[in-house]
Scaffold this motif. Structure first.
Motif, short mmCIF file in Angstrom:
data_model
loop_
_atom_site.label_atom_id
_atom_site.label_comp_id
_atom_site.label_asym_id
_atom_site.label_seq_id
_atom_site.Cartn_x
_atom_site.Cartn_y
_atom_site.Cartn_z
N ILE A 46 65.82 20.56 5.16
CA ILE A 46 66.96 19.67 4.93
C ILE A 46 66.71 18.30 5.53
O ILE A 46 67.00 17.27 4.93
N ALA A 47 66.16 18.29 6.77
CA ALA A 47 65.95 17.02 7.45
C ALA A 47 64.92 16.15 6.75
O ALA A 47 64.94 14.92 6.90
N GLY A 48 64.01 16.74 5.97
CA GLY A 48 63.00 15.95 5.29
C GLY A 48 63.49 15.25 4.04
O GLY A 48 62.81 14.35 3.53
N ARG A 49 64.65 15.63 3.54
CA ARG A 49 65.13 15.04 2.28
C ARG A 49 65.44 13.55 2.39
O ARG A 49 65.09 12.79 1.49
N PRO A 50 66.09 13.08 3.48
CA PRO A 50 66.34 11.63 3.56
C PRO A 50 65.06 10.80 3.55
O PRO A 50 65.04 9.70 2.97
N TYR A 51 63.98 11.31 4.17
CA TYR A 51 62.73 10.55 4.13
C TYR A 51 62.19 10.48 2.71
O TYR A 51 61.71 9.43 2.27
N GLN A 52 62.26 11.57 1.98
CA GLN A 52 61.80 11.55 0.59
C GLN A 52 62.62 10.57 -0.24
O GLN A 52 62.08 9.83 -1.07
N GLN A 53 63.93 10.53 0.00
CA GLN A 53 64.78 9.60 -0.73
C GLN A 53 64.46 8.15 -0.35
O GLN A 53 64.45 7.26 -1.20
N THR A 54 64.21 7.94 0.95
CA THR A 54 63.85 6.58 1.40
C THR A 54 62.51 6.16 0.82
O THR A 54 62.34 5.00 0.40
N ALA A 334 69.53 6.84 11.25
CA ALA A 334 69.99 5.59 10.64
C ALA A 334 68.84 4.82 10.03
O ALA A 334 69.05 3.91 9.22
N GLY A 335 67.60 5.16 10.40
CA GLY A 335 66.44 4.50 9.84
C GLY A 335 66.04 5.00 8.47
O GLY A 335 65.01 4.58 7.93
N LEU A 336 66.83 5.89 7.89
CA LEU A 336 66.56 6.42 6.56
C LEU A 336 67.82 6.28 5.71
O LEU A 336 68.93 6.19 6.21
N ILE A 337 67.61 6.27 4.41
CA ILE A 337 68.75 6.25 3.50
C ILE A 337 68.81 7.60 2.80
O ILE A 337 67.88 8.40 2.85
N GLY A 338 69.90 7.85 2.13
CA GLY A 338 70.07 9.16 1.52
C GLY A 338 70.87 10.06 2.44
O GLY A 338 71.42 9.65 3.46
N SER A 339 70.92 11.34 2.11
CA SER A 339 71.73 12.29 2.85
C SER A 339 71.06 13.64 2.80
O SER A 339 70.15 13.89 2.02
N VAL A 340 71.53 14.52 3.70
CA VAL A 340 71.03 15.89 3.69
C VAL A 340 71.90 16.72 2.76
O VAL A 340 72.59 17.64 3.16
N ASN A 341 71.88 16.35 1.49
CA ASN A 341 72.73 17.02 0.52
C ASN A 341 72.40 18.50 0.45
O ASN A 341 71.24 18.91 0.54
N ALA A 342 73.46 19.29 0.33
CA ALA A 342 73.29 20.74 0.32
C ALA A 342 72.59 21.20 -0.96
O ALA A 342 72.93 20.77 -2.06
#
Length: 587
Positions: A46-54, A334-342
């Motif tokens: 889950i935590a890796g998803r914002p980095y992928q989106q960024t 805060a250094g990433l965009i996106g969210s940990v969408n379920a």
């Protein structure tokens, strides 16, 4: 065979309908463990998803090269990489300076990167507030700005030169604060720091006499091929940056995984206590089933089916709870965009969580169910507890005990397994509380060279620890209530007999409360070193221990909670008229 299956299903539905409270408690106990395990297992994913989106939003590079050399030597080293096999595009080289930034009276390490106002094809930082770089201004990585409390329009000092903050942005080319990779020129030792961007024309002035380093962003034909690059102090891949960003959640993941096993132990004790109470209430039904021809296998199937169904329901509920709770509990940097969408949990997570729920259900019910199935028909219809084993020294000692204490000891002697469950419950609860106390005692120093700031990794770990502590306390509370309820249910006739022999209602009630308090004492005593050992096993760095007064206060608080939870129902049960209790006893 069909008839037996129909009978099992009918009895299962009947029990679930008639025993709502116990069913809900069973479901809650197992769900607490499965939901926590779900969070722990899925946290990294889950935590890796914002980095992928960024990375997708900022055209993140596949490989980032920052040679140890400086000046023209660095440029010469990078020149050949742009035409290497597999490289399809690049941006840079961009000048880099490792300087000090001062904001609000606090100074911190800052990786200063010179950029042009025009966008590039690889690594286009997304501006989240304000504007992009221009002469005389500085853009601060958003997590770094949040840590220092920087806002648009503030004046900061970079390398001793005043600049106005004109924007905040995020990027996938470097790890988010505090892992931006600050180091002294020509030194491989990396320290914590944040990232800022300035106009390319300003960076030479800001660096002063310090030689400039350079960074180059590469795009590969196959992004997965970046794993073939040797990661080191001068080269990073997008996978490595994602792993570094994942460090922010490492403490939280350890807390949740360890906590899920503690909750599993509490759930096992709680379910065993509930099952013991239900078996007590179903002894006569066991005798009736045996009387009409049901064998031990049929008796076991009737009882186990109910708990297996509840276990499966708890697994599904825990998976759903962990799935929906993850976006709420896991705040991305805060250094990433996106969210940990379920998103639906992975198959291995579903299998692991379901196996845990069924293991708890079977392990907690197997012994009482087997005992019930092996009980003789006459004994089951008599609904009588197995008498305790008599020893001369026990009889000699019991004759010298106060009446209330004697009643409590005899109740535990009749049901030693229930007393052991109380010990396990208090042991796990005290272990978790002492481990939490150990964590709160640690003084974490987190500096960026000159300033101590909040550690985002510790903050996430503390948040997970708070959620876990609340869940543990609630489950321990449920277990204590269930244990008291089971003891009250089972001790009705013995307490009535004791009162006919001269014991007062107060002595009977205190004796029942002591039956719960006595086995809690060894659990609390062992829980203190167990909690310290647990923290030493999962902690790192220099360990600081809480004072003895805090440890004693924690132990006393657990014992007082047990006493308070058992005293009221115990006294209420003891005041029931003796005639009513004996009249309801089987003959």
């Amino acid at each position: 065979m069909a008839g037996r299956l129909l009978l099992v299903c009918r009895l299962l539905v009947r029990d679930l309908r008639r025993r709502h409270t116990e069913t809900v408690l069973l479901l809650a106990a197992i769900t607490a463990a499965t939901a926590t395990l779900t969070l722990g297992l899925t946290l990294n994913e889950i935590a890796g998803r914002p980095y992928q989106q960024t990375r997708a939003a900022t055209a993140g590079p596949d490989v980032i090269v920052t040679p140890m050399a400086t000046g023209q030597a660095a440029l010469d080293e990078l020149a050949s990489l742009t035409t290497a096999a597999g490289v399809t595009d690049h941006s840079g080289p961009f000048p880099i300076a490792y300087l000090t930034m001062t904001a609000g009276g606090r100074s911190a390490h800052a990786v200063v990167e010179g950029r042009d106002a025009a966008p590039v094809s690889i690594d286009r930082p997304a501006v989240t507030d304000g504007t992009w770089v221009r002469p005389g201004g500085v853009v601060v990585e958003r997590a770094f700005a949040d840590a220092l409390g920087i806002r648009i329009g503030d004046m900061v000092g970079v390398g001793g030169h005043p600049l106005r903050v004109i924007g905040t942005a995020v990027t996938a080319a470097r790890a988010t604060y505090p892992y931006a990779g600050w180091h002294y020129p020509n030194d491989i030792l990396v320290e914590r720091g944040g990232l800022v961007w300035v106009d390319r024309g300003d960076i030479a002035t800001l660096a002063g006499s310090q030689p400039l380093s350079y960074t180059l962003n590469l795009k590969l034909a196959d992004p997965a091929a970046s794993t073939a690059y040797v990661v080191g102090p001068h080269l990073a891949t997008w996978q490595q940056i994602g792993d570094v960003n994942g460090r922010l959640y490492r403490d939280a993941r350890v807390v949740l995984l360890v906590g899920s096993w503690l909750l599993s132990g509490l759930a096992l004790a709680g379910v065993a206590g509930i099952v013991a109470g239900r078996i007590i209430g179903q002894r006569r039904r066991v005798g009736l089933l045996k009387a009409v021809g049901a064998g031990p296998a049929m008796i076991a199937a009737v009882h186990l089916a109910e708990y297996l169904v509840i276990g499966l329901a708890a697994a599904a509920t825990g998976l759903a709870a962990g799935w929906f709770a993850a976006p709420v509990l896991i705040r991305p940097s805060a250094g990433l965009i996106g969210s940990v969408n379920a998103q639906p949990p992975a198959l291995r997570t579903v299998i692991t969580v379901t196996a845990l729920a069924l293991t708890i259900a079977v392990a907690a019910t197997l012994v009482p169910v087997v005992r019930a199935a092996a009980t003789s028909t006459v004994h089951a219809l008599a609904d009588a507890a197995t008498p305790p084993r008599r020893r001369r020294w026990r009889i000699w000692l019991s004759r010298r005990l106060p009446t209330a204490l004697l009643i409590g000891v005899r109740i535990n002697a009749r049901r030693p397994r229930r007393a052991r469950l109380v010990t396990v419950n208090t042991l796990i609860t005290t272990t978790a509380l002492v481990a939490t106390l150990m964590g709160n005692t640690q003084v974490v120093r987190f500096d960026l060279g000159y300033t101590e700031l909040a550690n985002p990794r510790v903050e996430r770990g503390e948040k997970a620890l708070l959620v876990l502590t609340v869940a543990l306390c609630i489950l321990a509370l449920i277990n204590a209530v269930v244990s008291t309820w089971t003891a009250v249910l089972d001790a009705r006739q013995p307490l009535a007999v004791a009162r006919t022999l001269g014991a007062t209602p107060g002595q009977a009630g205190v004796g029942l409360a002591l039956a719960q308090l006595l086995p809690a004492i060894p659990g609390v005593t062992a829980g203190i070193p167990a909690g310290i050992g647990l923290y030493l096993a999962v902690g790192n760095g220099q360990i600081q221990y809480p004072s003895g007064a805090w440890l004693v206060a924690t132990a006393l608080a657990v014992l007082l909670a047990v006493a308070a939870l058992t005293a009221i129902p115990a006294l209420a049960a003891a005041r029931r008229p003796v005639a009513d209790t004996l009249r309801s006893a089987p003959t």
